[in-house]
Design an enzyme around this catalytic site. Structure first.
Site, PDB file in Angstrom:
ATOM      1  NE  ARG A   1      95.236  62.703   1.086  1.00 34.01           N
ATOM      2  CZ  ARG A   1      95.214  63.252  -0.361  1.00 34.01           C
ATOM      3  NH1 ARG A   1      95.734  62.671  -1.500  1.00 34.01           N
ATOM      4  NH2 ARG A   1      94.521  64.162  -0.237  1.00 34.01           N
TER       5      ARG A   1
ATOM      6  NE  ARG B   1      89.841  59.107  -4.497  1.00 36.23           N
ATOM      7  CZ  ARG B   1      90.846  59.898  -4.540  1.00 36.23           C
ATOM      8  NH1 ARG B   1      91.800  60.341  -4.227  1.00 36.23           N
ATOM      9  NH2 ARG B   1      90.648  61.050  -4.935  1.00 36.23           N
TER      10      ARG B   1
ATOM     11  CG  HIS C   1      96.930  56.713  -5.569  1.00 39.55           C
ATOM     12  ND1 HIS C   1      97.812  57.178  -4.962  1.00 39.55           N
ATOM     13  CD2 HIS C   1      96.567  58.202  -6.642  1.00 39.55           C
ATOM     14  CE1 HIS C   1      98.180  58.979  -4.844  1.00 39.55           C
ATOM     15  NE2 HIS C   1      97.526  59.288  -6.410  1.00 39.55           N
TER      16      HIS C   1
ATOM     17  CG  ASP D   1     102.583  64.197 -10.029  1.00 39.02           C
ATOM     18  OD1 ASP D   1     101.479  64.825  -9.297  1.00 39.02           O
ATOM     19  OD2 ASP D   1     102.106  63.134 -10.270  1.00 39.02           O
TER      20      ASP D   1
ATOM     21  CD  GLU E   1      99.892  57.054  -7.734  1.00 36.88           C
ATOM     22  OE1 GLU E   1      99.072  56.688  -8.269  1.00 36.88           O
ATOM     23  OE2 GLU E   1     100.606  58.126  -7.385  1.00 36.88           O
TER      24      GLU E   1
HETATM   25  O1  TA6 Z   1      99.459  59.915  -7.306  1.00 39.18           O
HETATM   26  C1  TA6 Z   1      98.702  61.108  -8.704  1.00 39.18           C
HETATM   27  C2  TA6 Z   1      98.181  61.922  -8.335  1.00 39.18           C
HETATM   28  O2  TA6 Z   1      97.108  62.185  -9.492  1.00 39.18           O
HETATM   29  C3  TA6 Z   1      98.100  64.238  -7.720  1.00 39.18           C
HETATM   30  O3  TA6 Z   1      98.645  64.490  -9.247  1.00 39.18           O
HETATM   31  C4  TA6 Z   1      98.233  64.408  -7.012  1.00 39.18           C
HETATM   32  O4  TA6 Z   1      96.995  65.012  -7.123  1.00 39.18           O
HETATM   33  C5  TA6 Z   1      97.142  62.374  -6.123  1.00 39.18           C
HETATM   34  O5  TA6 Z   1      96.650  62.117  -7.073  1.00 39.18           O
HETATM   35  C6  TA6 Z   1      96.576  62.626  -5.268  1.00 39.18           C
HETATM   36  O6  TA6 Z   1      95.351  62.928  -4.973  1.00 39.18           O
HETATM   37  P1  TA6 Z   1      93.965  62.923  -4.006  1.00 39.18           P
HETATM   38  O7  TA6 Z   1      92.864  63.220  -4.974  1.00 39.18           O
HETATM   39  O8  TA6 Z   1      94.257  61.768  -3.905  1.00 39.18           O
HETATM   40  O9  TA6 Z   1      94.349  64.237  -3.686  1.00 39.18           O
END
Ligand code: TA6
Length: 288
Positions: A56, A79, A151, A196, A255
Site C-alpha cells: 500500500r 503488482r 499507481h 476518484d 497515476e
Molecule cells: O486509484 C484508483 C483506484 O482504482 C481506486 O478506485 C481504488 O480502488 C484504488 O485504485 C486502490 O485500489 P487497490 O486495489 O490498490 O486497493
C-alpha cells in the site's frame, strides 16, 4: 539487499543525490528521493509486505488491467508477482544519463493469462525515470491488449493544502458517479472529500503543489495518456486494513496511465511507458 519481511529489494543511488528503492516483489518502487534526498512517495505505515498482498503506497504497477476494467483481479497481477533482475546484455536503458538502474522482468507463470515478459527498468538519474516496456513475444500470432497504470502514491503535507495543475478543462470519468464522463472546470484541482477520477488525454506534465513543503512535485510521462487522481478520504481510509485512518491527509495518488484506449500489440510489437519525477521550489507557496 533485504527489505521488510526479508523481501529482496534493490537500492539505486545516483551521484547527484537522487535515489530509489524497488522491491522485486511487484517491481514495486517504495521510495523515490530527489537530489535533496527528500522522499516524494507515500508508503502506508500499515502496508503489508506479504505476498500476494500488494504493497500500500509507492508505485504499484497495474498491469495488464487497470481496476475492474476486465476479467482479472482488480489492477491485474503484475503488482503481486515476483519479478527477476534481467541482466542479459544489453541493458535496455543504456541511453539514459543514469549510472544506476535495474532492469526487472516479469516472467509469466503458466497459470497467468497469456501475458508476455513485461520488462520494467528503473533509471535513477538526476530527474529519475522509470520505464515500463511490454513486448508481445507471442508465437501463435495472437495480438494482445492491456490497460496500464503506475499507481503512484505521492507524499503531501496536508491534502487540504494541495493543488494539482495540468488537468484543467479536461474530460474525466468519475469513479464516484458510475464512471460517467464530465469536463473539469478551469482551475487547479483541490481536495476536500473522496476523489476518484480518470482524466483523459492529459498533458505530459502534471504538477502537484505542496503548500507546506514549499515545493512542487513534477510528474512527466510518455506513452501514458491518461491520469487517475485518487484520495480515499476518511470513510474509505477506515475501510482499508493496510492504511492508517488519518493517512489520507498525507497522500495523493496521481497515476500515469493508459486506460481509455487499451493498448494492442501484435506479435513482436513493443510498448514503452515512461514516468519521470522531479521537484521544483513551488511558486504557488510564495504567493506569486
Ligand atoms: O486509484 C484508483 C483506484 O482504482 C481506486 O478506485 C481504488 O480502488 C484504488 O485504485 C486502490 O485500489 P487497490 O486495489 O490498490 O486497493
Amino acid at each position: 539487499s533485504k527489505g521488510i519481511n526479508g523481501l529482496d529489494k534493490v537500492i539505486l543511488r545516483d551521484p547527484r543525490g537522487s535515489s530509489a528503492e524497488v522491491y522485486l516483489y511487484g517491481a514495486h518502487v517504495t521510495s523515490w528521493k530527489n537530489e535533496q534526498a527528500e522522499e516524494l512517495l507515500f508508503l502506508s505505515s500499515k502496508a503489508i509486505f506479504k505476498p500476494p498482498k500488494p504493497i500500500r503506497g509507492g508505485i504499484p504497477i497495474c498491469f495488464p488491467q487497470f481496476s475492474n476494467l476486465g476479467p482479472l483481479d482488480s489492477h491485474g497481477f503484475a503488482r503481486n508477482r515476483f519479478w527477476t533482475i534481467d541482466d542479459s546484455p544489453p541493458p535496455f536503458l543504456t541511453n539514459t544519463p543514469s549510472k544506476a538502474f535495474v532492469d526487472l522482468i516479469l516472467k509469466p507463470s503458466e497459470d497467468d493469462i497469456k501475458i508476455w515478459p513485461h520488462r520494467v527498468a528503473l533509471g535513477s538519474g538526476g530527474d529519475l525515470m522509470m520505464t515500463s516496456r511490454i513486448r508481445n513475444t507471442n508465437i501463435d500470432g495472437k495480438p494482445f491488449s492491456f490497460t496500464f497504470a503506475n499507481h503512484t502514491y505521492f507524499s503531501v503535507s496536508d491534502i487540504s493544502e494541495v493543488r494539482v495543475e495540468g488537468l484543467e478543462t479536461l474530460d474525466y470519468l468519475d469513479n464516484l458517479q458510475k464512471r460517467e464522463r464530465f469536463t473539469e472546470q478551469g482551475d487547479a484541482l483541490t481536495f476536500e472529500s473522496e476523489f476518484d477520477r480518470i482524466y483523459l488525454s492529459t498533458p505530459t506534465k502534471i504538477a502537484i503543489l505542496d503548500h507546506e513543503k514549499k515545493r512542487t512535485i513534477v510528474l512527466r510521462k510518455d506513452g501514458l495518456p491518461d491520469a487517475v487522481v485518487w484520495n480515499p478520504w476518511d470513510k474509505k481510509a477506515k475501510a482499508m486494513s493496510d492504511f492508517g485512518d488519518d493517512e489520507y491527509k498525507y497522500m495523493l495518488c496521481v497515476e500515469a496511465a493508459a486506460i481509455e484506449k487499451p493498448i494492442t500489440l501484435k506479435p513482436g510489437e513493443e510498448w514503452k511507458g515512461r514516468l519521470e519525477l522531479s521537484t521544483v521550489p513551488s511558486s504557488y507557496c510564495s504567493g506569486q
